[in-house]
Write a protein that holds these residues in place. Structure first.
Motif, PDB file in Angstrom:
ATOM      1  N   CYS A   1      -9.584 -19.270  34.558  1.00  0.00           N
ATOM      2  CA  CYS A   1      -9.135 -19.629  33.071  1.00  0.00           C
ATOM      3  C   CYS A   1      -9.472 -18.348  32.200  1.00  0.00           C
ATOM      4  N   LEU A   2      -8.439 -17.917  31.562  1.00  0.00           N
ATOM      5  CA  LEU A   2      -8.480 -16.873  30.667  1.00  0.00           C
ATOM      6  C   LEU A   2      -9.000 -17.334  29.211  1.00  0.00           C
ATOM      7  N   TYR A   3     -10.075 -16.494  29.053  1.00  0.00           N
ATOM      8  CA  TYR A   3     -10.779 -16.822  27.651  1.00  0.00           C
ATOM      9  C   TYR A   3      -9.827 -16.201  26.412  1.00  0.00           C
ATOM     10  N   GLN A   4      -9.684 -16.955  25.323  1.00  0.00           N
ATOM     11  CA  GLN A   4      -9.105 -16.630  24.308  1.00  0.00           C
ATOM     12  C   GLN A   4     -10.086 -16.480  23.239  1.00  0.00           C
ATOM     13  N   PRO A   5     -10.485 -15.293  22.816  1.00  0.00           N
ATOM     14  CA  PRO A   5     -11.147 -15.011  21.810  1.00  0.00           C
ATOM     15  C   PRO A   5     -10.701 -15.131  20.231  1.00  0.00           C
ATOM     16  N   PRO A   6     -11.555 -15.455  19.319  1.00  0.00           N
ATOM     17  CA  PRO A   6     -13.041 -15.446  19.246  1.00  0.00           C
ATOM     18  C   PRO A   6     -13.490 -16.727  19.636  1.00  0.00           C
ATOM     19  N   THR A   7     -14.804 -16.944  19.989  1.00  0.00           N
ATOM     20  CA  THR A   7     -15.742 -18.113  20.068  1.00  0.00           C
ATOM     21  C   THR A   7     -15.920 -18.268  18.526  1.00  0.00           C
ATOM     22  N   ILE A   8     -15.789 -19.494  18.404  1.00  0.00           N
ATOM     23  CA  ILE A   8     -16.069 -19.776  16.763  1.00  0.00           C
ATOM     24  C   ILE A   8     -17.107 -21.032  16.865  1.00  0.00           C
ATOM     25  N   HIS A   9     -18.377 -20.608  15.973  1.00  0.00           N
ATOM     26  CA  HIS A   9     -19.360 -21.435  15.688  1.00  0.00           C
ATOM     27  C   HIS A   9     -19.391 -22.139  14.498  1.00  0.00           C
ATOM     28  N   ARG A  10     -19.471 -23.435  14.492  1.00  0.00           N
ATOM     29  CA  ARG A  10     -19.596 -24.271  13.412  1.00  0.00           C
ATOM     30  C   ARG A  10     -20.421 -25.372  13.393  1.00  0.00           C
ATOM     31  N   GLN A  11     -21.307 -25.859  12.580  1.00  0.00           N
ATOM     32  CA  GLN A  11     -22.198 -26.722  12.613  1.00  0.00           C
ATOM     33  C   GLN A  11     -22.949 -27.210  13.921  1.00  0.00           C
ATOM     34  N   GLY A  12     -23.502 -26.168  14.550  1.00  0.00           N
ATOM     35  CA  GLY A  12     -23.991 -26.155  15.776  1.00  0.00           C
ATOM     36  C   GLY A  12     -23.288 -26.295  17.319  1.00  0.00           C
ATOM     37  N   TRP A  13     -21.980 -26.140  16.809  1.00  0.00           N
ATOM     38  CA  TRP A  13     -20.949 -26.430  18.073  1.00  0.00           C
ATOM     39  C   TRP A  13     -20.470 -24.740  18.380  1.00  0.00           C
ATOM     40  N   GLU A  14     -20.083 -24.750  19.501  1.00  0.00           N
ATOM     41  CA  GLU A  14     -19.273 -23.372  19.791  1.00  0.00           C
ATOM     42  C   GLU A  14     -18.026 -23.824  20.384  1.00  0.00           C
ATOM     43  N   HIS A  15     -17.041 -23.328  19.735  1.00  0.00           N
ATOM     44  CA  HIS A  15     -15.479 -23.629  20.148  1.00  0.00           C
ATOM     45  C   HIS A  15     -14.923 -22.690  20.920  1.00  0.00           C
ATOM     46  N   TYR A  16     -14.208 -23.172  21.976  1.00  0.00           N
ATOM     47  CA  TYR A  16     -13.646 -22.185  22.745  1.00  0.00           C
ATOM     48  C   TYR A  16     -12.016 -22.710  23.157  1.00  0.00           C
ATOM     49  N   THR A  17     -11.277 -21.714  23.645  1.00  0.00           N
ATOM     50  CA  THR A  17     -10.048 -22.131  24.057  1.00  0.00           C
ATOM     51  C   THR A  17      -9.681 -21.319  25.294  1.00  0.00           C
ATOM     52  N   VAL A  18      -9.141 -21.890  26.190  1.00  0.00           N
ATOM     53  CA  VAL A  18      -8.944 -21.096  27.593  1.00  0.00           C
ATOM     54  C   VAL A  18      -7.735 -21.482  27.918  1.00  0.00           C
ATOM     55  N   ILE A  19      -6.844 -20.672  28.893  1.00  0.00           N
ATOM     56  CA  ILE A  19      -5.488 -20.848  29.532  1.00  0.00           C
ATOM     57  C   ILE A  19      -5.490 -20.831  30.906  1.00  0.00           C
ATOM     58  N   ALA A  20      -5.233 -21.497  31.695  1.00  0.00           N
ATOM     59  CA  ALA A  20      -4.851 -21.437  33.019  1.00  0.00           C
ATOM     60  C   ALA A  20      -3.483 -21.807  33.642  1.00  0.00           C
ATOM     61  N   PHE A  21      -3.435 -21.315  34.820  1.00  0.00           N
ATOM     62  CA  PHE A  21      -2.303 -21.572  35.609  1.00  0.00           C
ATOM     63  C   PHE A  21      -2.246 -22.976  36.347  1.00  0.00           C
ATOM     64  N   ASP A  22      -3.352 -23.426  36.569  1.00  0.00           N
ATOM     65  CA  ASP A  22      -3.371 -24.842  37.062  1.00  0.00           C
ATOM     66  C   ASP A  22      -4.293 -25.874  36.354  1.00  0.00           C
ATOM     67  N   GLU A  23      -3.656 -27.003  36.145  1.00  0.00           N
ATOM     68  CA  GLU A  23      -4.469 -27.870  35.338  1.00  0.00           C
ATOM     69  C   GLU A  23      -5.839 -28.310  36.173  1.00  0.00           C
ATOM     70  N   SER A  24      -5.751 -28.363  37.436  1.00  0.00           N
ATOM     71  CA  SER A  24      -6.965 -28.575  38.260  1.00  0.00           C
ATOM     72  C   SER A  24      -8.241 -27.345  37.911  1.00  0.00           C
ATOM     73  N   ASP A  25      -7.810 -26.181  37.744  1.00  0.00           N
ATOM     74  CA  ASP A  25      -8.640 -25.471  37.243  1.00  0.00           C
ATOM     75  C   ASP A  25      -9.306 -25.499  35.983  1.00  0.00           C
TER      76      ASP A  25
END
Length: 244
Positions: free
Chosen positions: A95-119
């Motif tokens: 999975c390819l990480y899409q920066p930045p990581t966003i922190h709000r109200q105790g949570w870390e928010h991430y977005t990733v992109i992958a070739f396959d849904e199973s990944d």
């Protein structure tokens, strides 16, 4: 072939969880570089002295401003305290990480992109083993929907490229070595430096090889949904197989 994008948030013990919980209006954006983190902190309104004191302990302050729009701080800190990096888990599940990581109200928010849904499913299942996690979205996307700037974070493209290799590449680029026709030669480039021609060429070739290798994952993403074969590679392969 489709690509898959997943956005989710996780909660676990990390340097920014407590501060983002205590100050719910605070937004922390985090970029990972090869040997450090760059942190952007923003908040509306005037910050308290307690908040400013906590920010001073996060890392080296690169920029700080407080005006009518609120607080804006940029800091830099080392990666030495980070263990079991979540970014490494992304890579382990393709999975390819899409920066930045966003922190709000105790949570870390991430977005990733992958070739396959199973990944994506495997990654989320892995994270569930030791983190609270909430999936915000999971969708199939086309290559045309992905800004190319998102696919090529600078720190990943230049990973493991040394300062001398970068300097050799920049000199060649700015001197017209890559133009057609070329405006200079390796000998002329080396004469502008304090190293031998063979040494300069070694720096240049290593820079080219490393950057192209690092760019490979982004190249595959950019071309993943294309069915075009302008070089007729598949046609040639089929002809060779028929001949065999």
């Amino acid at each position: 072939m489709s690509l898959y994008e997943a956005s989710f948030r996780v909660k676990h013990e990390c340097p920014y969880r407590e501060i983002s919980e205590r100050y719910p209006d605070l937004t922390i954006r985090e970029w990972y570089l090869s040997d450090c983190q760059v942190i952007e902190i923003t908040a509306p309104g005037s910050p308290t002295d307690e908040l400013l004191d906590e920010i001073d302990h996060i890392g080296t302050i690169l920029h700080k401003s407080i005006d009518e729009s609120g607080l804006h701080v940029v800091t830099q800190s080392c990666l030495c305290s980070l263990e079991d990096s979540i970014i490494e888990r992304f890579e382990a599940h393709n999975c390819l990480y899409q920066p930045p990581t966003i922190h709000r109200q105790g949570w870390e928010h991430y977005t990733v992109i992958a070739f396959d849904e199973s990944d994506v499913r495997a990654l989320l299942h892995d994270l569930e083993t030791d983190r609270d996690i909430e999936v915000l979205s999971k969708t199939a996307i086309t290559e045309q929907q992905i800004p190319h700037s998102m696919l090529a974070p600078v720190d990943q493209l230049f990973e493991n490229v040394t300062e001398r290799q970068l300097a050799a590449l920049r000199l060649a680029l700015e001197s017209g070595y890559y133009e057609q026709p070329r405006k200079t030669s390796l000998r002329e480039l080396a004469e502008q430096t304090a190293v031998a021609r063979s040494t300069y060429e070694e720096h240049l070739r290593k820079a080219e090889n490393k950057i192209l290798t690092n760019a490979g994952q982004f190249l595959r993403l950019v071309t993943a949904t294309s069915t075009a074969d302008p070089l007729e590679i598949e046609k040639t392969r089929q002809a060779e197989q028929t001949a065999d």
